[in-house]
Design a protein around this motif. Structure first.
Motif, short mmCIF file in Angstrom:
data_model
loop_
_atom_site.label_atom_id
_atom_site.label_comp_id
_atom_site.label_asym_id
_atom_site.label_seq_id
_atom_site.Cartn_x
_atom_site.Cartn_y
_atom_site.Cartn_z
N LYS A 19 -18.38 15.54 13.37
CA LYS A 19 -19.38 14.38 13.42
C LYS A 19 -20.36 14.69 14.42
CE LYS A 19 -17.79 9.68 14.40
NZ LYS A 19 -16.91 9.05 15.12
N THR A 20 -21.59 14.42 14.16
CA THR A 20 -22.87 14.59 15.04
C THR A 20 -23.30 13.53 15.76
OG1 THR A 20 -24.54 13.90 13.54
CG2 THR A 20 -23.31 15.94 13.05
N ASP A 21 -24.13 13.77 16.68
CA ASP A 21 -24.66 12.87 17.53
C ASP A 21 -25.48 11.84 16.90
OD1 ASP A 21 -23.73 14.35 19.65
OD2 ASP A 21 -25.64 15.22 19.95
N LYS A 22 -25.90 12.23 15.65
CA LYS A 22 -26.97 11.21 14.77
C LYS A 22 -25.98 10.31 14.20
CE LYS A 22 -30.82 14.49 14.68
NZ LYS A 22 -31.03 15.54 13.87
N GLY A 23 -24.59 10.69 14.34
CA GLY A 23 -23.71 9.65 13.27
C GLY A 23 -23.42 10.20 12.00
N GLY A 24 -24.02 11.38 11.71
CA GLY A 24 -23.44 11.85 10.26
C GLY A 24 -22.33 12.80 10.49
N ILE A 25 -22.05 13.54 9.45
CA ILE A 25 -21.02 14.87 9.53
C ILE A 25 -21.72 15.80 9.03
CG2 ILE A 25 -18.88 15.45 8.61
CD1 ILE A 25 -18.21 12.50 8.03
N THR A 26 -21.43 17.03 9.63
CA THR A 26 -22.00 18.48 9.40
C THR A 26 -20.85 19.31 9.17
OG1 THR A 26 -23.95 18.06 10.29
CG2 THR A 26 -23.66 20.36 9.77
N ARG A 27 -20.31 19.61 8.20
CA ARG A 27 -19.16 20.54 7.87
C ARG A 27 -19.76 21.60 6.98
NH1 ARG A 27 -15.25 15.98 7.76
NH2 ARG A 27 -15.30 16.31 5.75
N LEU A 28 -20.25 22.63 7.60
CA LEU A 28 -20.68 23.61 6.45
C LEU A 28 -19.77 24.46 6.26
CD1 LEU A 28 -24.36 24.39 7.60
CD2 LEU A 28 -23.49 22.51 6.15
N SER A 29 -19.57 25.57 4.86
CA SER A 29 -18.48 26.09 4.62
C SER A 29 -18.27 27.52 5.68
CB SER A 29 -18.85 26.58 3.33
OG SER A 29 -19.71 27.40 3.19
N TYR A 30 -17.03 27.68 5.75
CA TYR A 30 -16.64 28.86 6.66
C TYR A 30 -17.18 28.72 7.94
CZ TYR A 30 -15.82 30.92 1.99
OH TYR A 30 -15.48 31.21 0.64
N THR A 31 -17.08 27.66 8.59
CA THR A 31 -17.34 27.22 9.85
C THR A 31 -16.16 26.65 10.48
OG1 THR A 31 -18.03 25.05 9.54
CG2 THR A 31 -19.76 26.65 9.57
N ARG A 32 -15.95 26.55 11.85
CA ARG A 32 -14.91 26.20 12.80
C ARG A 32 -14.53 24.58 12.06
NH1 ARG A 32 -14.38 23.06 16.73
NH2 ARG A 32 -16.61 23.11 17.10
N SER A 370 -21.11 3.32 -4.67
CA SER A 370 -21.66 3.49 -3.53
C SER A 370 -22.36 2.24 -3.00
CB SER A 370 -22.49 4.70 -3.46
OG SER A 370 -21.95 5.92 -3.97
N GLN A 371 -22.37 1.72 -1.85
CA GLN A 371 -22.90 0.69 -1.34
C GLN A 371 -24.66 1.29 -1.23
OE1 GLN A 371 -21.56 -1.83 2.05
NE2 GLN A 371 -23.23 -1.06 3.05
N ASP A 372 -25.27 0.32 -1.93
CA ASP A 372 -26.74 0.62 -1.68
C ASP A 372 -27.16 2.05 -2.48
OD1 ASP A 372 -27.64 -1.76 -0.75
OD2 ASP A 372 -27.30 -0.76 1.29
N GLY A 373 -26.33 2.62 -3.35
CA GLY A 373 -26.52 4.02 -3.73
C GLY A 373 -26.66 4.92 -2.93
N ILE A 374 -26.57 4.80 -1.58
CA ILE A 374 -26.87 5.95 -0.57
C ILE A 374 -25.79 6.96 -0.64
CG2 ILE A 374 -27.20 6.21 1.97
CD1 ILE A 374 -28.63 3.45 1.89
N SER A 375 -26.30 8.22 -0.41
CA SER A 375 -25.31 9.38 -0.30
C SER A 375 -26.20 10.51 0.37
CB SER A 375 -24.58 9.73 -1.39
OG SER A 375 -23.90 10.60 -1.42
N HIS A 376 -25.35 11.52 0.86
CA HIS A 376 -26.15 12.69 1.39
C HIS A 376 -26.74 12.12 2.79
CE1 HIS A 376 -25.98 16.14 -1.79
NE2 HIS A 376 -24.78 15.44 -1.35
N ASN A 377 -26.13 10.98 3.49
CA ASN A 377 -26.74 10.27 4.37
C ASN A 377 -25.44 9.75 5.06
OD1 ASN A 377 -27.79 7.84 5.74
ND2 ASN A 377 -29.62 8.31 4.67
N PRO A 378 -25.58 9.60 6.41
CA PRO A 378 -24.49 8.94 7.23
C PRO A 378 -24.34 7.59 6.90
CG PRO A 378 -26.11 10.08 8.90
CD PRO A 378 -26.75 10.20 7.55
N LYS A 379 -25.28 6.93 6.20
CA LYS A 379 -24.98 5.72 5.95
C LYS A 379 -24.21 5.45 4.63
CE LYS A 379 -29.61 4.16 6.84
NZ LYS A 379 -30.71 3.95 6.31
N GLU A 380 -23.86 6.58 3.93
CA GLU A 380 -22.82 6.31 2.67
C GLU A 380 -21.83 5.62 2.93
OE1 GLU A 380 -22.54 10.55 0.98
OE2 GLU A 380 -20.45 10.30 2.00
N TYR A 381 -21.41 4.88 2.10
CA TYR A 381 -20.33 3.51 2.34
C TYR A 381 -19.88 3.20 0.87
CZ TYR A 381 -17.34 -0.05 4.16
OH TYR A 381 -16.21 -0.87 4.20
#
Ligand code: GLV
Ligand code: MN
Ligand code: MN
Length: 404
Positions: A19-32, A370-381
């Motif tokens: 989880k990031t400060d901007k409310g999104g999630i960043t989990r890149l491969s081969y990271t902690r 997907s709500q409002d079709g949004i993805s690749h975005n913290p608002k994805e719901y």
């Protein structure tokens, strides 16, 4: 049949990792973050009664035996994200597959076929500009050259695998031969289902992503001392190409093209950009149309480079062919939607998925609104009720495939 509260709770728990400060999630491969997320998913798989292991490239695989000696049915998706992504892209498919198997177990329903649930390594391609690493390995399409793709720090996939404790030299052993069918549930990431007011849809095929890197070599010179007519401004050339890419693509009915990242050198306010680099992501459900668009974009860009006296180099990062989903699986999905009381909507996927790697076997996908079709975005719901409906369709489809 499925336990929606358990599934929803797992979605929320997984979403805490990266989880990031901007409310999104960043989990890149081969990271902690990604490894922590997989360890949590591993616990969920174990709770579902699966036997769990990591393969040499880092795919997390849970297996359930079948009652007969038959090839396996594979379910799965990915838990890596784009930078500042949402909590449903990929994760929903992995967690729903686990829930499907766990609820079958709780209802004492055996399957004839063994079932594999896979959390694929790096579907998104966000770290190395090269995606579907894990599904390629399982499909047997990963090559040694693929492992040399580098991230922004210059770390190769091979090095990243080693740093995470996996075994790049044994990547060939990740291939699984005995698979009958692959089924993936995913959020739609578009607005089609919403426009029909429908929770669950059947996917007909997947548009193939072609990823290119345009590298423009100009001349870095003094911004004050170099007259306008005497410059080789790499960014000015890039900007002409970029705006034309949008214009050209707008002439096509369904194709899309996106410039998603831009890099400049030396990057000083008073220096003419001597080098510019940008990525282009081009997609269509028909490969010949994508090829035609690619050609147009390249021809125009080379013309700009010539006119501007800069050098253009085009590197191909990945070229994935579009995929048609299996008729048999599509029928099973459609029947399952109907039995669940839903309206049958069939649609192609604009987004790429691990399913694309399994073109040698029968492949099918279930989409959830997907709500409002949004993805690749913290608002994805996606709502809890839609997730429940999607998961029920998944279980029904799995049971139908088990009978074929
Ligand atoms: C992944 O989401 C992709 O479509 O690139
Ligand atoms: Mn995805
Ligand atoms: Mn994605």
């Amino acid at each position: 049949m499925i336990n929606i509260d358990r599934l929803w709770n797992r979605i929320e728990r997984l979403a805490q990792i990266g989880k990031t400060d901007k409310g999104g999630i960043t989990r890149l491969s081969y990271t902690r973050e990604e490894s922590e997320a997989n360890e949590l998913v591993k616990r969920f798989m174990e709770e579902a009664g699966l036997n769990v292991y990591y393969d040499p490239v880092g795919n997390l695989i849970g297996t359930r035996s079948g009652t007969e000696e038959l090839p396996a049915i594979m379910l799965g998706s990915h838990i890596d994200t784009v930078p500042e992504g949402g909590k449903f892209d990929g994760s929903l498919g992995v967690l729903t597959a686990i829930e499907a198997v766990q609820s079958l177990r709780e209802h004492n329903i055996d399957c004839r076929h063994p079932i594999l649930v896979v959390s694929f390594k790096d579907e998104e391609g966000s770290r190395f500009g090269f995606g579907m690493i894990g599904s390629r390995a399982i499909a047997g399409t990963l090559t040694p050259a693929d492992l040399e793709h580098k991230d922004k720090q210059g770390i190769t996939i091979r090095e990243a695998m080693l740093q995470s404790g996996f075994e790049p030299d044994r990547f060939g052993e990740a291939k699984i031969n005995n698979i009958k069918a692959y089924l993936e549930l995913h959020i739609e990431q578009g607005k089609v289902l919403e426009s029909y007011n429908v929770a669950v849809g059947n996917v007909t095929g997947i548009a193939g992503p072609l990823w290119l890197k345009f590298k423009i070599h100009g001349e870095a010179e003094h911004a004050g001392a170099t007259p306008m007519g005497q410059r080789k401004d790499a960014l000015a050339a890039a900007s002409l190409m970029i705006s034309k890419i949008e214009k050209i693509t707008e002439q096509y009915q369904h194709a899309v093209a996106t410039v998603g990242s831009l890099y400049l050198e030396p990057g000083g306010i008073n220096v003419i950009p001597g080098y510019a680099e940008f990525t282009v992501d081009i997609r269509d459900i028909h490969e010949n149309i994508r090829n035609q668009l690619e050609q147009e974009i390249k021809e125009y860009s080379l013309q700009v480079a010539e006119e501007r006296d800069v050098e253009l180099e085009i590197e191909e990062l990945q070229r994935v062919a579009p995929l048609s989903c299996s008729d048999v699986i599509q029928e099973a999905i459609k029947e399952s939607i109907e039995e669940s009381g839903g309206q049958i909507i069939s649609l192609p996927s604009g987004a790429g998925h691990d399913a694309m790697q399994f073109r040698q076997i029968s492949t099918g996908m279930i989409f959830v609104r997907s709500q409002d079709g949004i993805s690749h975005n913290p608002k994805e719901y996606t709502s809890k009720d839609d997730v429940k409906q999607g998961a029920e369709v998944m279980v029904k489809t799995l049971l139908k495939l088990d009978q074929t």
